[in-house]
Every structure is written in structure tokens, then in C-alpha cells.
Design a protein around this motif. Structure first.
Motif, PDB file in Angstrom:
ATOM      1  N   VAL A 102       0.858  -1.179   0.000  1.00  0.00           N
ATOM      2  CA  VAL A 102       0.000   0.000   0.000  1.00  0.00           C
ATOM      3  C   VAL A 102       0.894   1.228   0.000  1.00  0.00           C
ATOM      4  O   VAL A 102       1.731   1.395   0.889  1.00  0.00           O
ATOM      5  CB  VAL A 102      -0.936   0.024   1.223  1.00  0.00           C
ATOM      6  N   ALA A 103       0.739   2.078  -0.998  1.00  0.00           N
ATOM      7  CA  ALA A 103       1.577   3.274  -1.127  1.00  0.00           C
ATOM      8  C   ALA A 103       0.702   4.422  -1.584  1.00  0.00           C
ATOM      9  O   ALA A 103       0.877   4.975  -2.661  1.00  0.00           O
ATOM     10  CB  ALA A 103       2.715   3.018  -2.117  1.00  0.00           C
ATOM     11  N   THR A 104      -0.266   4.755  -0.748  1.00  0.00           N
ATOM     12  CA  THR A 104      -1.306   5.680  -1.198  1.00  0.00           C
ATOM     13  C   THR A 104      -1.019   7.136  -0.867  1.00  0.00           C
ATOM     14  O   THR A 104      -1.833   8.001  -1.171  1.00  0.00           O
ATOM     15  CB  THR A 104      -2.670   5.273  -0.600  1.00  0.00           C
ATOM     16  N   GLY A 105       0.111   7.407  -0.227  1.00  0.00           N
ATOM     17  CA  GLY A 105       0.539   8.797  -0.103  1.00  0.00           C
ATOM     18  C   GLY A 105      -0.232   9.645   0.888  1.00  0.00           C
ATOM     19  O   GLY A 105      -0.877   9.133   1.793  1.00  0.00           O
ATOM     20  N   TYR A 106      -0.188  10.954   0.660  1.00  0.00           N
ATOM     21  CA  TYR A 106      -0.720  11.927   1.620  1.00  0.00           C
ATOM     22  C   TYR A 106      -1.380  13.065   0.860  1.00  0.00           C
ATOM     23  O   TYR A 106      -1.358  13.115  -0.365  1.00  0.00           O
ATOM     24  CB  TYR A 106       0.429  12.483   2.466  1.00  0.00           C
ATOM     25  N   LYS A 107      -1.954  13.978   1.613  1.00  0.00           N
ATOM     26  CA  LYS A 107      -2.400  15.240   1.020  1.00  0.00           C
ATOM     27  C   LYS A 107      -2.003  16.354   1.982  1.00  0.00           C
ATOM     28  O   LYS A 107      -1.619  16.074   3.126  1.00  0.00           O
ATOM     29  CB  LYS A 107      -3.907  15.242   0.789  1.00  0.00           C
ATOM     30  N   VAL A 108      -2.060  17.601   1.538  1.00  0.00           N
ATOM     31  CA  VAL A 108      -1.724  18.692   2.456  1.00  0.00           C
ATOM     32  C   VAL A 108      -2.997  19.420   2.873  1.00  0.00           C
ATOM     33  O   VAL A 108      -3.972  19.479   2.132  1.00  0.00           O
ATOM     34  CB  VAL A 108      -0.712  19.702   1.856  1.00  0.00           C
ATOM     35  N   MET A 109      -2.945  19.936   4.092  1.00  0.00           N
ATOM     36  CA  MET A 109      -4.066  20.701   4.637  1.00  0.00           C
ATOM     37  C   MET A 109      -4.256  21.962   3.783  1.00  0.00           C
ATOM     38  O   MET A 109      -3.285  22.552   3.325  1.00  0.00           O
ATOM     39  CB  MET A 109      -3.705  21.080   6.077  1.00  0.00           C
ATOM     40  N   SER A 110      -5.515  22.351   3.552  1.00  0.00           N
ATOM     41  CA  SER A 110      -5.732  23.533   2.707  1.00  0.00           C
ATOM     42  C   SER A 110      -5.666  24.802   3.553  1.00  0.00           C
ATOM     43  O   SER A 110      -5.797  24.769   4.778  1.00  0.00           O
ATOM     44  CB  SER A 110      -7.084  23.432   2.005  1.00  0.00           C
ATOM     45  N   THR A 111      -5.466  25.932   2.885  1.00  0.00           N
ATOM     46  CA  THR A 111      -5.344  27.210   3.606  1.00  0.00           C
ATOM     47  C   THR A 111      -6.659  27.623   4.259  1.00  0.00           C
ATOM     48  O   THR A 111      -6.675  28.489   5.122  1.00  0.00           O
ATOM     49  CB  THR A 111      -4.910  28.331   2.636  1.00  0.00           C
ATOM     50  N   GLU A 112      -7.755  26.989   3.833  1.00  0.00           N
ATOM     51  CA  GLU A 112      -9.055  27.341   4.417  1.00  0.00           C
ATOM     52  C   GLU A 112      -9.164  26.991   5.893  1.00  0.00           C
ATOM     53  O   GLU A 112     -10.064  27.443   6.584  1.00  0.00           O
ATOM     54  CB  GLU A 112     -10.177  26.615   3.661  1.00  0.00           C
ATOM     55  N   LYS A 113      -8.251  26.151   6.367  1.00  0.00           N
ATOM     56  CA  LYS A 113      -8.332  25.698   7.757  1.00  0.00           C
ATOM     57  C   LYS A 113      -7.811  26.745   8.739  1.00  0.00           C
ATOM     58  O   LYS A 113      -7.809  26.505   9.936  1.00  0.00           O
ATOM     59  CB  LYS A 113      -7.514  24.417   7.931  1.00  0.00           C
ATOM     60  N   PHE A 114      -7.332  27.896   8.231  1.00  0.00           N
ATOM     61  CA  PHE A 114      -6.663  28.829   9.127  1.00  0.00           C
ATOM     62  C   PHE A 114      -7.394  30.172   9.180  1.00  0.00           C
ATOM     63  O   PHE A 114      -7.138  31.054   8.370  1.00  0.00           O
ATOM     64  CB  PHE A 114      -5.217  29.054   8.667  1.00  0.00           C
ATOM     65  N   PRO A 115      -8.320  30.331  10.141  1.00  0.00           N
ATOM     66  CA  PRO A 115      -9.028  31.602  10.253  1.00  0.00           C
ATOM     67  C   PRO A 115      -8.073  32.774  10.466  1.00  0.00           C
ATOM     68  O   PRO A 115      -8.256  33.857   9.893  1.00  0.00           O
ATOM     69  CB  PRO A 115      -9.940  31.401  11.464  1.00  0.00           C
ATOM     70  N   GLU A 116      -7.018  32.551  11.260  1.00  0.00           N
ATOM     71  CA  GLU A 116      -6.116  33.665  11.579  1.00  0.00           C
ATOM     72  C   GLU A 116      -5.247  34.066  10.385  1.00  0.00           C
ATOM     73  O   GLU A 116      -4.654  35.133  10.383  1.00  0.00           O
ATOM     74  CB  GLU A 116      -5.257  33.318  12.801  1.00  0.00           C
ATOM     75  N   TYR A 117      -5.189  33.177   9.367  1.00  0.00           N
ATOM     76  CA  TYR A 117      -4.439  33.537   8.168  1.00  0.00           C
ATOM     77  C   TYR A 117      -5.394  33.808   7.005  1.00  0.00           C
ATOM     78  O   TYR A 117      -5.040  33.670   5.839  1.00  0.00           O
ATOM     79  CB  TYR A 117      -3.445  32.435   7.782  1.00  0.00           C
ATOM     80  N   GLY A 118      -6.622  34.128   7.319  1.00  0.00           N
ATOM     81  CA  GLY A 118      -7.557  34.589   6.283  1.00  0.00           C
ATOM     82  C   GLY A 118      -8.526  33.553   5.756  1.00  0.00           C
ATOM     83  O   GLY A 118      -9.189  33.811   4.750  1.00  0.00           O
TER      84      GLY A 118
END
Lengths: 193, 663
Positions: free
Chosen positions: B329-345
Motif C-alpha cells: 500500500v503506497a497511497t501517499g498523503y495530502k496537504v491541509m488547505s489554507t481554508e483551515k486557518f481563520p487567523e491567516y484569512g
């Protein structure tokens, strides 16, 4: 107070002046704190040596000014403990020396640095005239500059007992060389060596 | 059975100092069924083992109890010894006099008494032991690799090079994964695509690899060496045999404004597309959701454009059944989106981007051909702030763990910015610099010392827009928390790495575990780092936890080595300690009533259903059936069974009760 750092580097920062004058790259400092940990006068400093370097790393006019106005740069004894132990080989005493000169030039020196400055003047004056220290002359010069006429008088008799206080100065032979040396240094105060 | 030999080991002083071993042997001689008993200093030694072998021959023993250390230690040793003397290995039992007795008690008569009891338990068990034969399971010599990123590519190539067949399944239309999106790689700054694309081509050309892109694992059955996988091959709507990859169709498609996933939404693509120029395979896909042919029932421009008539609107998904022996199994990852950060807009400022988006700007194959620009107005930013640990190590609002790769790629981003735009200023806000790896710390120091990137130790509390700039407010904890404010043109968040979409569903299908964050769980963090708790399924890359390319490749090769070792065997030998549903003469057939409580209780999914047919082939009863290849002998089903129809070989109910009753 304008904390913004956007103006950084528009005027020549102290860090770049220091690099040009001494070859010391302040951005090599990674803030381990070993200099401040070993400094014998760190307790009396308003900014520990590592924070002096940290402020300079920003290259911001505001932080530069703050460093020049600090008392810490006048308390450094140039004992070289910090430099000897620095993992990045940063010559902090040389940096401090540069900062003192810059503080005097820009008339930003800390008010409590008056005595230290008086001592430096008296000391260098004596050495400049005689090629070696003439203790009584230097002491008189220092006391006249500072007005501390009676302070530390008890030490005088001890020095006298040990034969440290000669009444007359003993000058070196080649005074012309001495003059050349001083002239050269004063004309080019930030030479690397 | 009544001819049992008992052998009491002193284990040097380990047992002998607190248990009176000769006394134990003497007492055992009195027990019914014991024909021979003796004690010896070290039974595990060669002379000790020879004593057992000799006694088996001299006394025609039919069972052996060795009273020694833990069976975990030397049961295999003594079972081998009795096998040498011609006895079935499973007629030898070990009574644990060391861990269960001598090590935990003082020297006393009661200690010796307990030792005698422990031997008596095993004696009662061994009298009821039946000879068992190890189970041999055949192996399908094909591996399934799930995921076509760098981990999957490496694992597939290594397995294929060792001479075994590989089926590589990739969910997206092309191989490459996140690594294909990257610009340069730390700490050497070699171009990511330049080192990856040859590997992708190798995969497509390897005679042992069957590549299935745009496909997903739908279902998995079976067990180690004998998995049966169902793969959904999604319809590309393109005939792969006919398509030459000329790209004529791509130019003609009128649906244009679709967010381009490969460029992280920074550009648009059409409804018929190839994810990127060097894609393997170089065959387009029609995005049915956005295609006018499907949405508005008209438009066939791609059909008209195609010189080989390869467009096939009627193509349907295919379900393909394959037999495989092992799975990576080599299904990798994803990155968190910028929408998760209220303090960064909250993701509302276009110039607050993720690290992966920055990669696309920095990449020569990206939307700006490698010129760093900002999304809002396409200008080259002068001041760029990088914020490390965005969402990582943030138990309250993000994830608790360290995403591991951000320190390094942030240093690389800042460095690339300085290389591409010498007048730019790069600031990095960080909490710690975690640069443990070969040449990693040197790389970060290079960014700071040679390229003049300014590192500020502290977290950014807020980013807001003011006069066309992004004001970044942070603090310098090296200056006692002094507030710092930077007016930036672009802010890059090194957002946390997360388990990939659909990973938990896949884990359920494969029956492998997840950790508390949703990453796939290894069998042992130190000694079995690439194995899962399901035998025959291995892990590679960031599906297990965030990791960088060197580590991913190393792990993929490790998993491939495990698979190659498994597939190079002719069959698997397994312990015969498995459960079995009993069978009775007709008309009962079995005590099993077919309630299948055991089926849901089995943690290894080893229990299925079996139909008992009469001569005419009519089902007369449906009972549980245990697959001996999957059964791990845990005994859960035995405890669950309401009619006591299930028994565990080697640990039957009869044996356990006899042990208890002997006390």
C-alpha cells in the motif's frame, strides 16, 4: 512605534557595515546562547550578547538604533570568552567594539557609558603620549573627566606599596613609530587586523 | 496416551536455585501416564536435547513435557529435538518453570510444589494432544501495488526486477503522485521531474509490470499468498489501444475553466485532459462531470478532432478480478488547505498559498514556467513570508504530530525564491528547525548563511490585508517574545501533511489498521516498520506517516524486499494451531447452527460460510467454515460459539478443561 521591518536594508544596516569592516557575518549566528551563558558580565547587561546579535540580524533601523543605545555594548570586557566558545566562530567582542564606536559617532551612547568612555580616553591618551601606561597621569585624567575625585583612593596606597605608581612617566624610545601607529589606526579605525 | 516423558531443566541457577528440580522429577514419576522423568542442568544444550531423544527411543515415549523456560524461548528447539527422534512435534509441550515460577518466587517448598503443578497441567494436556501437521499454503506469485507515486513506483520496480509480476494500480490518470508536482528536491536541489520521469517510463515498459491508471481497488478477499482483488478500471472514455497521445483533442475541447488539480488550482484545464506533459501513460481522460457531451448532451469536437477515432463516449467502468500473493500500500498523503486557518484569512486571501502551490510556481513545468509569481495580480513578489508548522504540532486546531518535511521544503522554497529573484526578501517563521538527515542541516544553514534567508523563531498569530500588502504579525521568541511585523507580498503556509482522501475506506477494504490520525499502522514501530497486522500486506511511503522522498524510497524498497522474499517461496508453512468447525454424521452434519456470530467476531476475517449439499446438489445446511490460511488461532470464535461447534487444534476445550481439573 513603527515595528514594521519593511524598510530593512534600505539604509546600510549595522550588520552589513560590520561585515564590511570586520568580515564577521552575523547571520551565521544560530542563537544557541553559548556566548551569553559564558559571559562574566551578562548579569549586568540590559541585552545579553546573543540578543544583541539577534537584533542586528534583522537589519532594521529600529533594532539597530536600540542596540547602539544599549548599555550592554559598554559593559563588554572584550575577554573573548564568547568568541573562544562560539560554535560558529563569531567574534562578538569585535562586534561590540564596532558598536561602541558607532554609538559614539552617532551620539547614541548610553548615558551610563560616560565613565567607560572617560576611562577609554584617559587610557588611550596616556598610551598615545608615552607608548606605555603612565598610571598617575591616566588616573588624574580619568578623575578629572568623571569628577570622581575621591573614589577608590584607598586603592592608591596599595598600588604605591607595590611600586605601581611611579611619579614620572617612562616613555618608550621610538615615539615616531608610536605616532605612526596611532595615526594609521585612527584614520582607518575599522581595519580588519 | 499414557507413555509420557518429563524432563526438568535447571536452567543453570535460574530454575535450580529456587525450585528443587530432582524433587520435581521424582514427584512426576508418580503421576499416572509418566513412564520416564529426569532432571538436567541445561536441557536446551546439545547433550540435553540428546537425553530427550534417547529417552524417546528407550521408553517408546508418546508424549514429552519439558519443564524449562518460556515456550516462546525454546519450544521450537525442543519440538525440533522430538521430531529428530521420530515424534510429531506437536506432542511436545513446555511447562514454564522459569518465568512463571522460579523467577517470581522465593526458594520454598511451595515453589517446588507449584512447579510440580505446572508440570501436571502440561502432562494432562499432552496426554490429549493429537499429532498435527503444519499447514502448507500455495502462493500466487504476483504482487499488487496500490498507489503510483514515488513509493509505489519504487516498490513496483524492485519487485518486478526480482522476477515477480506486479500489478500497479493508480487512482489518478497518470503516474507520479506528489513528486511529479515538485520543483526541485532538498537537499541537493535536483529537479524532481528529471529524476522521476525516467522511473515512470521504466514502470510503463517493464515486462513484469501491469500498469492500471485511473483505477481503484474496489474489494479484497483472501489471505497472505492468496489474495483476490477486484479493481475498478474507471472509464477514460478513450480507447487506450487507438490513442496515440497526439493531443489534437485537447486543443478543441470547449469546456475550459476547470480547476487544474495538478497545478493545485492555480490554472485551469479542459474537460479532456492529460494531467501534465510528461504523463505516463500519455493518454487523455474525459472528465465526465465537466464534459459538455455528458452534461448538455451535445458537443463532439474531440471526436471530430481525433485522427484515430479513439474517443469512446460509451466506454464503461470495468471490474477486473486479479489473484495476488502480496500487497504494497503506497497511497501517499495530502496537504491541509489554507481554508483551515481563520487567523491567516480562511483561504480568502489569494496570496496566502500552500507549499505545494509554491512548488508549482517554482517548477519549470508549472503555470509560470518557474517564475515565482503571486496569484492575485501575477506580479513577482518582493517580500515573501513562509510560515512553518501551519497546522502541524497544533493540538487545538490542527494535528498533533510534526509533518516532518516542512522544515526542509520551507528552507528550499526560501532558497529558490532568493535564487530566482535576488532582490527578494525571504522570512521564515518557525518553532524549531528539524533538519535531521544527511546534509539536511547544512542545507538549512546554507539558506540562512549564503542566501540570506531570515529565520524568525515564533509562530505567526495573524495575517491580514492592508494597502495591497499582507501584514504578518508574529513574535521573536529569541528576543523574549518581542512583536515582529512584516509587510509581505506573498505568504506561503507549510501546511500539515494529512492522510490521503479515501485512505480509511481503503484500510477497511484491505483490513489493515489506522493510527489515531488516520495514517496506516505498521505491525511494530521498530521491528516491523513496513508490515501491517494483516500478513502479506506491506506499507510504503507517506501513507504511514509524513516522510520525505529518500525515506519513502528506502521504505518502498524495504517493502519490495519483503514481498520478493514471500513470493520467492514455493508455498507458505503455517502453524496448525487453527480452529475448525466440527462435522457430525447426517442428519446433523455439524453442531454449527449457522448463526455466524463467529464470522463477525473473527478479527482476521478467516470465517466464511459453507453450504452442505445433498446428493442432488440441494443445500441442506449452511455452516461456518474457517479458512486455515487466514486463521491465527486466537480462539475468539471458540469462545463465541453458542453450540461449542468450534474447537482449536492443539488447544481443544477438552485439553483446557483437563488442565484445570488436574489442579
Amino acid at each position: 512605534m513603527n515595528r514594521s521591518l519593511e524598510n530593512a536594508k534600505k539604509t546600510t544596516s549595522l550588520a552589513s557595515q560590520i561585515q564590511a569592516a570586520t568580515g564577521i557575518a552575523l547571520h551565521h549566528c544560530y542563537q544557541c546562547g553559548k556566548c551569553a551563558a559564558g559571559c562574566p558580565v551578562a548579569d549586568t547587561m540590559d541585552l545579553p550578547s546573543c540578543q544583541v546579535l539577534r537584533l542586528l540580524q534583522y537589519e532594521s533601523p529600529e533594532f539597530d538604533r536600540q542596540v547602539l543605545q544599549s548599555e550592554a555594548i559598554w559593559l563588554c570586557l572584550s575577554c573573548e570568552t564568547c568568541h573562544t566558545r562560539c560554535p560558529q566562530d563569531i567574534g562578538t567582542p569585535k562586534v561590540m567594539n564596532f558598536l561602541r564606536g558607532e554609538a559614539m559617532r552617532l551620539r547614541l551612547a548610553h548615558p551610563r557609558s560616560k565613565d567607560t568612555q572617560a576611562f577609554h580616553h584617559a587610557f588611550l591618551g596616556s598610551v598615545g603620549r608615552h607608548g606605555r601606561l603612565y598610571e598617575i597621569g591616566m588616573l588624574m585624567g580619568y578623575k578629572l573627566r568623571t569628577g570622581h575625585l575621591l573614589k577608590d583612593m584607598a586603592l592608591g596606597s596599595k598600588l604605591h606599596e607595590k611600586g605601581k605608581l611611579n611619579l614620572l612617566p617612562h616613555a618608550i624610545e621610538d615615539k615616531a613609530a608610536l605616532k605612526r601607529l596611532f595615526k594609521q589606526t585612527l584614520n582607518n579605525p575599522d581595519s580588519k587586523e | 496416551m499414557s507413555r509420557v516423558g518429563v524432563f526438568v531443566c535447571h536452567c543453570g541457577e535460574n530454575i535450580g536455585s529456587t525450585v528443587d528440580c530432582p524433587e520435581v522429577a521424582e514427584r512426576c514419576k508418580q503421576m499416572p501416564g509418566v513412564v520416564h522423568a529426569e532432571d538436567y542442568k541445561y536441557l536446551c544444550s546439545n547433550p540435553g536435547q540428546n537425553k530427550i531423544k534417547q529417552a524417546i527411543k528407550d521408553h517408546q515415549l508418546e508424549g514429552v513435557v519439558v519443564a524449562a523456560c518460556s515456550p516462546r524461548m525454546h519450544e521450537p528447539t525442543f519440538r525440533r529435538a522430538v521430531t529428530d527422534a521420530g515424534m510429531n512435534a506437536y506432542l511436545c509441550e513446555v511447562a514454564n518453570l522459569r518465568e512463571h515460577c522460579s523467577w517470581v518466587h522465593e526458594e520454598a517448598d511451595s515453589t517446588t510444589e507449584k512447579a510440580v503443578d505446572l508440570v501436571r497441567l502440561q502432562l494432562e494436556k499432552v496426554k490429549r494432544n493429537k499429532p498435527l501437521q503444519p499447514i502448507e499454503v500455495p502462493i500466487t506469485k504476483t504482487a499488487l501495488v496500490i498507489g503510483g507515486g514515488v513509493a509505489g513506483i519504487q516498490a513496483a520496480l524492485d519487485i518486478a526486477d526480482s522476477g515477480h509480476k506486479v500489478i500497479l494500480v493508480e487512482r489518478s490518470p497518470a503516474l507520479g503522485g506528489h513528486m511529479a508536482q515538485l520543483s526541485e528536491t532538498f537537499p541537493t536541489l535536483d529537479c524532481s521531474q528529471c529524476i522521476l520521469t525516467p522511473r515512470m517510463v521504466d514502470v510503463s515498459r517493464h515486462p513484469n509490470i501491469t500498469l492500471m491508471t485511473y483505477s481503484e481497488v474496489e474489494h479484497l478477499d483472501g489471505f497472505i499468498g492468496n489474495f483476490k482483488a477486484t479493481i475498478r478500471k474507471r472509464a477514460r472514455k478513450i480507447d487506450e489501444e487507438l490513442c496515440t497521445g497526439c493531443g489534437e483533442c485537447l486543443q478543441k475541447c470547449p469546456s475550459k475553466d476547470i480547476s487544474d488539480g495538478f497545478n493545485e488550482g492555480l490554472t485551469t484545464r479542459r474537460a479532456i485532459y492529460v494531467p501534465f506533459t510528461q504523463a505516463v501513460p500519455n493518454i487523455p481522460v474525459i472528465d465526465v462531470e465537466n464534459c459538455r457531451h455528458y452534461q448538455k448532451k451535445k458537443c463532439d469536437r474531440c471526436v471530430k478532432a481525433c485522427p484515430t477515432k479513439a474517443i469512446s463516449f460509451n466506454q464503461q467502468d470495468e471490474l477486473i478480478h486479479v489473484d495476488v500473493g502480496a500487497i504494497v500500500v503506497a497511497t501517499g498523503y495530502k496537504v491541509m488547505s489554507t481554508e483551515k486557518f481563520p487567523e491567516y484569512g480562511y483561504g480568502t486571501y489569494p496570496d496566502v498559498i500552500t507549499g505545494l502551490q509554491f512548488e508549482r510556481y517554482a517548477s519549470a513545468s508549472g503555470p509560470t514556467q518557474g517564475v515565482i509569481k503571486r496569484p492575485s495580480d501575477g506580479k513577482e513578489p518582493e517580500t515573501v513570508v513562509f510560515i512553518a508548522c501551519s497546522g502541524s504540532r497544533d493540538a487545538a486546531k490542527g494535528v498533533k504530530y510534526c509533518s516532518k518535511i516542512c522544515c526542509m521544503y520551507t528552507a528550499k522554497h526560501a532558497m529558490l525564491l532568493k535564487h530566482k529573484n535576488h532582490n527578494s526578501k525571504a522570512y521564515v517563521f518557525y518553532m524549531d528547525i528539524r533538519a535531521a538527515g544527511k546534509n539536511y542541516d547544512e542545507f538549512v544553514r546554507r539558506a540562512i548563511e549564503e542566501d540570506g534567508v531570515k529565520y524568525i523563531r515564533g509562530r505567526v498569530s495573524r495575517v491580514y490585508e492592508e494597502d495591497g500588502k499582507l501584514v504578518v504579525k508574529g513574535a521573536d521568541t529569541l528576543l523574549g517574545g518581542r512583536p515582529v511585523e512584516i509587510k509581505a507580498d506573498l505568504v506561503v503556509l507549510a501546511t500539515a501533511s494529512l492522510p490521503n482522501d479515501g485512505q480509511s475506506e481503503l484500510a477497511r477494504k484491505l483490513h489493515v489498521g489506522c493510527d489515531e490520525y488516520g495514517f496506516l499502522a505498521e505491525a511494530h514501530p521498530k521491528l516491523k516498520p513496513v508490515e501491517t497486522n494483516t500478513a502479506g500486506i506491506y506499507l510504503a511511503g507517506a501513507c504511514q506517516s509524513p516522510r520525505d522522498i529518500p525515506e519513502t524510497v528506502a521504505q518502498a524498497s524495504a517493502a519490495a524486499a519483503k514481498v520478493a522474499a514471500l513470493l520467492s517461496r514455493s508455498h507458505l508453512t503455517r502453524e496448525p494451531i487453527v480452529a475448525e468447525v466440527n462435522r457430525r454424521p447426517a442428519p446433523l452434519h455439524s453442531d454449527c447452527t449457522g448463526c455466524f456470530l463467529c464470522e463477525s467476531a473473527c478479527p482476521y476475517r478467516a470465517i466464511g460460510q459453507e453450504e452442505i449439499l445433498d446428493r442432488d446438489g440441494i443445500v441442506i445446511k449452511t455452516i461456518a467454515k474457517i479458512n486455515p490460511g487466514l486463521c491465527q488461532g486466537c480462539g475468539t470464535c471458540v469462545a463465541t460459539c453458542r453450540t461449542k461447534a468450534i474447537d482449536l487444534h492443539g488447544f481443544s476445550n477438552e485439553q483446557i478443561f483437563a488442565e484445570i481439573m488436574s489442579l
